[in-house]
Each structure stands twice: as structure tokens, then as C-alpha cells.
Enzyme design. Structure first.
Site, mmCIF file in Angstrom:
data_model
loop_
_atom_site.group_PDB
_atom_site.id
_atom_site.type_symbol
_atom_site.label_atom_id
_atom_site.label_comp_id
_atom_site.label_asym_id
_atom_site.label_seq_id
_atom_site.Cartn_x
_atom_site.Cartn_y
_atom_site.Cartn_z
ATOM 1 N N THR A 21 0.835 -1.213 0.000
ATOM 2 C CA THR A 21 0.000 0.000 0.000
ATOM 3 C C THR A 21 0.870 1.264 0.000
ATOM 4 O O THR A 21 0.628 2.187 -0.780
ATOM 5 C CB THR A 21 -0.858 0.002 1.287
ATOM 6 N N VAL A 22 1.853 1.321 0.885
ATOM 7 C CA VAL A 22 2.653 2.546 1.006
ATOM 8 C C VAL A 22 3.551 2.716 -0.215
ATOM 9 O O VAL A 22 3.656 3.810 -0.785
ATOM 10 C CB VAL A 22 3.487 2.542 2.309
ATOM 11 N N LYS A 113 8.971 1.503 12.103
ATOM 12 C CA LYS A 113 9.135 1.962 13.498
ATOM 13 C C LYS A 113 9.633 0.846 14.400
ATOM 14 O O LYS A 113 10.437 1.074 15.309
ATOM 15 C CB LYS A 113 7.812 2.526 14.030
ATOM 16 N N GLU A 137 10.755 9.672 8.655
ATOM 17 C CA GLU A 137 9.574 10.489 8.963
ATOM 18 C C GLU A 137 8.299 9.645 8.998
ATOM 19 O O GLU A 137 7.417 9.848 9.834
ATOM 20 C CB GLU A 137 9.432 11.601 7.909
ATOM 21 N N VAL A 140 6.640 7.467 12.292
ATOM 22 C CA VAL A 140 5.852 7.969 13.429
ATOM 23 C C VAL A 140 4.714 8.847 12.918
ATOM 24 O O VAL A 140 4.946 9.851 12.246
ATOM 25 C CB VAL A 140 6.731 8.788 14.405
ATOM 26 N N GLY A 142 2.541 8.570 10.597
ATOM 27 C CA GLY A 142 2.268 8.594 9.150
ATOM 28 C C GLY A 142 2.543 9.931 8.492
ATOM 29 O O GLY A 142 3.696 10.357 8.384
ATOM 30 N N ASP A 209 2.725 -0.978 18.927
ATOM 31 C CA ASP A 209 2.981 -0.051 17.814
ATOM 32 C C ASP A 209 3.172 1.375 18.350
ATOM 33 O O ASP A 209 4.113 2.079 17.962
ATOM 34 C CB ASP A 209 1.796 -0.119 16.830
ATOM 35 N N LYS A 213 6.632 3.943 18.409
ATOM 36 C CA LYS A 213 6.650 5.338 17.927
ATOM 37 C C LYS A 213 7.078 6.301 19.032
ATOM 38 O O LYS A 213 7.868 7.222 18.794
ATOM 39 C CB LYS A 213 5.264 5.703 17.394
ATOM 40 N N GLY A 310 -2.060 4.908 6.031
ATOM 41 C CA GLY A 310 -2.697 4.997 4.716
ATOM 42 C C GLY A 310 -1.659 5.240 3.639
ATOM 43 O O GLY A 310 -0.545 5.708 3.897
HETATM 44 N N1 HSE Z 1 -1.264 0.186 12.605
HETATM 45 C C1 HSE Z 1 -0.944 1.571 12.798
HETATM 46 C C2 HSE Z 1 -2.157 2.317 13.280
HETATM 47 C C3 HSE Z 1 -0.428 2.263 11.572
HETATM 48 O O1 HSE Z 1 -3.222 1.729 13.480
HETATM 49 O O2 HSE Z 1 -2.042 3.522 13.477
HETATM 50 C C4 HSE Z 1 0.993 1.924 11.291
HETATM 51 O O3 HSE Z 1 1.815 2.178 12.366
#
Ligand code: HSE
Length: 448
Positions: A21-22, A113, A137, A140, A142, A209, A213, A310
Site C-alpha cells: 500500500t505505502v 518503526k 519520517e 511515526v 504517518g 505499535d 513510535k 494509509g
Molecule cells: N497500525 C498503525 C495504526 C499504523 O493503526 O495507526 C501503522 O503504524
């Protein structure tokens, strides 16, 4: 376009490892905004190679003009490639490939991350030795340029604290729990059905997660090594709908916060659900959105808001790193912004505090027998521990346990105290025969 002032050298060549996706977002935004990016960077930025085990998927994403390979090491070995973007994720092969890319003299851009929070010290040291940049960048929050803000925009400040909603999945779940009055498990199931939560949501819902970050932000804010192993990590799986409701009645929302603070004793580094005053802007960040508050001694409190995940929001951050590298790669390594904002030889060994040493305020919910003296005994234990009560709420027993109930919920908000002291008081309160269920304790941050 007036291109007279642009660097006439050839485009900077980029190899992309992993095109999901990214990666597709990076490719698409680079193409769509090619001219704007060229005008800013001063030279073209071109993805010329993509490595992905699924070469058909990669080919479909990038068309015929880009070389597609299944072996990432072919990209790393290509002398034409200046920058490697790592979008594979995880700590395993991604770590190996990033270290190999650095060894091959490539600059690295990563959104990983987990990798940097756990292996950052090793990776930055390797990059420093080779004189290459490692930019992250996208790792953390997005699309929010929080790394740039911390490393550059706020560089005049002594950062005092950071508190962020840095996981969209859990913020979406908490928003739904509050809106619909549902418990965690029911909302998680629905979020998975709708694609808002992954089929294995462990890293998100357990706070891992967010801890990755906040570990990175803490290192950049205070000039300390990345120390994920020292972070306190608590997710949202134990939260009940009634605590969200009681918090609301007391003027608070519950958010999963990543918090890091510098105190006289050391650094607090923690992720857990927190009550936040409903009147704070950050308390009103809903759904999958992210927001980070940073308090600096000169600037005061600042707030950064946006999409934390996203395709194109994350691509926005990856490409910002590509542009930085395009501008700076010819500069002396010492002229560049340091990986963790502080010069590598000026890092501090300020310790990360054990959780018992942190200072915060608390929400307590005690399910108690509705009889004389219960409240007095609970307040007595808190008074003995020198823990000051800020507010209290007690619902009628009928409302809590139904018609004729003899038990009720006692909700107490405290002022700040040391966590170890609160733990002792909690153990004493729990031992009272009139306390009928495990006490719920949720930390509270005023973020004033
Ligand atoms: N899974 C993470 C979230 C996005 O729900 O924010 C990627 O770090």
C-alpha cells in the site's frame, strides 16, 4: 516551468524494497507531483528499481518503465541506486537489508518503526560510520511531519513532554466504544469486519505499535538512545464501556496515549490508556486520526494532527525524506541534521524511569458493598498514603447493579502521586472485604 536554477545533474535514483500500500502510494505521488517535487528538491527523484517477492503485483503497481526484481539484494548491489526505501516491515530480513544497504553506501528511507525502536542504535551507528543518511519520517504518525518538527522546527527548545495519539486502530476502537457504548471485544470484531483493524491486531491493541513510535520520539526529544525495552506498554484490551462512560461524566475522554517526559529523576516512557480532559483538543481527535502534543520550554504547547496511516499520507512522509536526501546528500555528513536530532557524540545517558517512579494522577473504580464506612475506609487508605483526592462520583446502587442491588461503583480521581505509592494504596484497598471486584486503575493526564 523555469528550470534554469535546478541542478543539471541526473535524477537521484531510488530502489524500493516492498511495494504494498505505502510503496504504491510513494510511486503514484512521485509521478503525480513530479514537477512540484523537482522544483523543491532541485533535481529529479526517480524510482528506477522495485524489489518484491510478488513481482506480478510490483509490475502492476509500477508499469513497464521500472525494473522489477524479486531479490532485494539486486537493488542494493546496483551502483546506480542512491537511496533504498525499505517498506518490508518487521525486525527480521528488514534489519539485514537495511544494514546491507548502509554497508553498500546507500542512503536509507524507512517507515519501519519496529525496526528502529528496537535496533535503532545499531542502525544509526552503522550509518554514521558510512556517512549515509537514515530517514524515518513515515515511521511515526504517518503523514504528520512530527520527526521534522521535533528535530528541526523545535530545535531551540528544551522539550519537556510529548503525548500522542499515535495508533489509529486503537483510536478508532475507543471512538466507537464511546459513541456506541460498547465493550472492547464487540468493537474490535466490527473494526476487523470493516477493515479498520488487522486480522492480527496484537501490536495495535496491546500498545506495542504506539510504544515503538513514542520510543523514537523520546530519543529525538531528549537526545537519548532508542530504548524500546525500557518502555512501559499497556494496551486497551481491558477497557470497559462503563469506565469510558464514568470518565465522560467527570469531564474526561479515554485515549491510548504514548507519553514521554523529562523529569528531574529521569525520562518517563510509557503507553497506556489515559483520561484526558474533554476540553483539550487532543481529546476530540476521533476515529483513525493521530495527534501529537509537544511541550517545549520556549514554544509552550504545540499540537500536530493528521492521518497516521494509509497509502498517500505515509507516502507524503517518505517523499519528504527523499527530498531531504536529494538536497543534502552532497553535503558533509556533519552538516546534516543528526539522526536523533542531537550530535551522536552528545547523546545523554539520562535513565528511563521504572514505572513505579513515574508521577501521574489516577482514575480508580471500586466496586464496593453499599454500606456505612466503606467510603471512609477507602479515603483513609488514600490519606495515609498522602494521595489527594481530586473528584469523586458514586452512582446509586440500583443504577449500577439493578433494582435492590447492595453494591455500587465508587469512582475516585486523584491528584498526582508516585506510581509505587499508588500501587501500595491499591493493594490495601483491594484487601478490604467490602471491595468486591478487582479495582480498575486508569492513569490520567491533564496535558495543561
Ligand atoms: N497500525 C498503525 C495504526 C499504523 O493503526 O495507526 C501503522 O503504524
Amino acid at each position: 516551468m523555469n528550470d534554469m536554477k535546478l541542478n543539471p545533474t541526473k535524477s537521484i535514483q531510488v530502489g524500493l524494497l516492498g511495494i504494498g500500500t505505502v510503496g504504491s502510494g510513494v510511486f503514484n505521488v512521485l509521478q503525480r507531483n513530479h514537477e512540484e517535487i523537482l522544483r523543491r528538491a532541485g533535481r529529479g527523484i526517480e524510482i528506477t528499481m522495485v524489489a518484491d517477492l510478488d513481482t506480478a503485483r510490483a509490475r502492476a503497481a509500477v508499469g513497464e518503465a521500472v525494473q522489477v526484481v524479486s531479490d532485494a539484494r539486486v537493488v542494493i548491489a546496483n551502483p546506480q541506486i542512491d537511496i533504498v526505501i525499505e517498506l518490508i516491515g518487521g525486525y527480521g530480513i528488514a534489519r539485514q537489508l537495511v544494514l546491507e544497504a548502509i554497508e553498500a553506501g546507500k542512503h536509507v528511507v524507512t517507515a519501519n518503526k519496529a525496526l528502529l525502536a528496537v535496533h535503532g542504535t545499531e542502525i544509526f551507528a552503522a550509518a554514521h560510520r558510512k556517512g549515509v543518511m537514515v530517514a524515518f519520517e513515515a515511521a511515526v504518525a504517518g503523514g504528520i511531519p512530527i520527526i521534522k518538527s521535533l528535530r528541526e522546527g523545535l530545535t531551540a527548545n528544551r522539550i519537556e513532554w510529548i503525548a500522542g495519539i499515535i495508533n489509529g486502530t486503537t483510536n478508532f476502537i475507543l471512538s466507537e466504544m464511546r459513541d456506541k457504548g460498547l465493550d472492547f471485544a464487540a468493537v474490535l470484531k466490527e473494526a476487523q469486519r470493516l477493515g479498520y483493524a488487522e486480522s492480527d491486531p496484537t501490536f495495535d491493541i496491546e500498545g506495542v505499535d504506539a510504544a515503538h513510535k513514542v520510543t523514537l520520539m523520546s530519543a529525538i526529544a531528549f537526545g537519548v538512545p532508542v530504548q524500546f525495552d525500557k518502555a512501559y506498554v499497556e494496551g486497551i484490551t481491558q477497557l470497559g464501556a462503563q469506565d469510558i462512560r464514568y470518565a465522560e461524566q467527570l469531564g474526561y475522554r479515554i485515549k491510548l496515549l504514548g507519553i514521554t517526559k523529562k523529569t528531574a529523576e529521569g525520562i518517563e516512557l510509557r503507553v497506556h490508556p489515559s483520561l484526558v480532559p474533554a476540553k483539550r483538543l487532543i481529546a476530540n481527535v476521533e476515529g483513525a486520526m493521530n495527534a501529537v502534543m509537544v511541550h517545549g520550554d520556549a514554544v509552550g504547547t504545540t499540537l500536530y494532527y493528521g492521518k497516521g496511516a494509509g497509502s498517500e499520507p505515509t507516502a507524503s512522509a517518505v517523499i519528504a525524506d527523499l527530498v531531504d536526501i536529494a538536497r543534502l546528500h552532497a553535503a558533509e555528513a556533519a552538516q546534516r541534521v543528526p539522526y536523533l536530532a542531537f550530535q551522536p557524540d552528545a547523546m545523554s545517558d539520562t535513565p528511563v524511569l521504572a514505572m513505579g517512579e513515574i508521577v501521574t494522577s489516577y482514575y480508580l473504580r471500586l466496586n464496593v458493598a453499599d454500606e456505612a464506612g466503606v467510603l471512609a475506609r477507602v479515603c483513609g487508605i488514600l490519606a495515609e498514603a498522602d494521595i489527594s483526592i481530586d473528584a469523586m462520583l458514586q452512582r446509586e446502587a440500583d443504577e449500577v447493579g439493578g433494582e435492590g442491588s447492595t453494591q455500587t461503583d465508587l469512582i475516585i480521581l486523584t491528584h498526582d502521586c508516585r506510581e509505587a505509592r499508588m500501587n501500595e494504596a491499591l493493594a490495601e484497598m483491594q484487601a478490604l472485604p467490602t471491595v468486591l471486584a478487582p479495582i480498575v486503575r486508569i492513569r490520567k493526564e491533564e496535558l495543561a
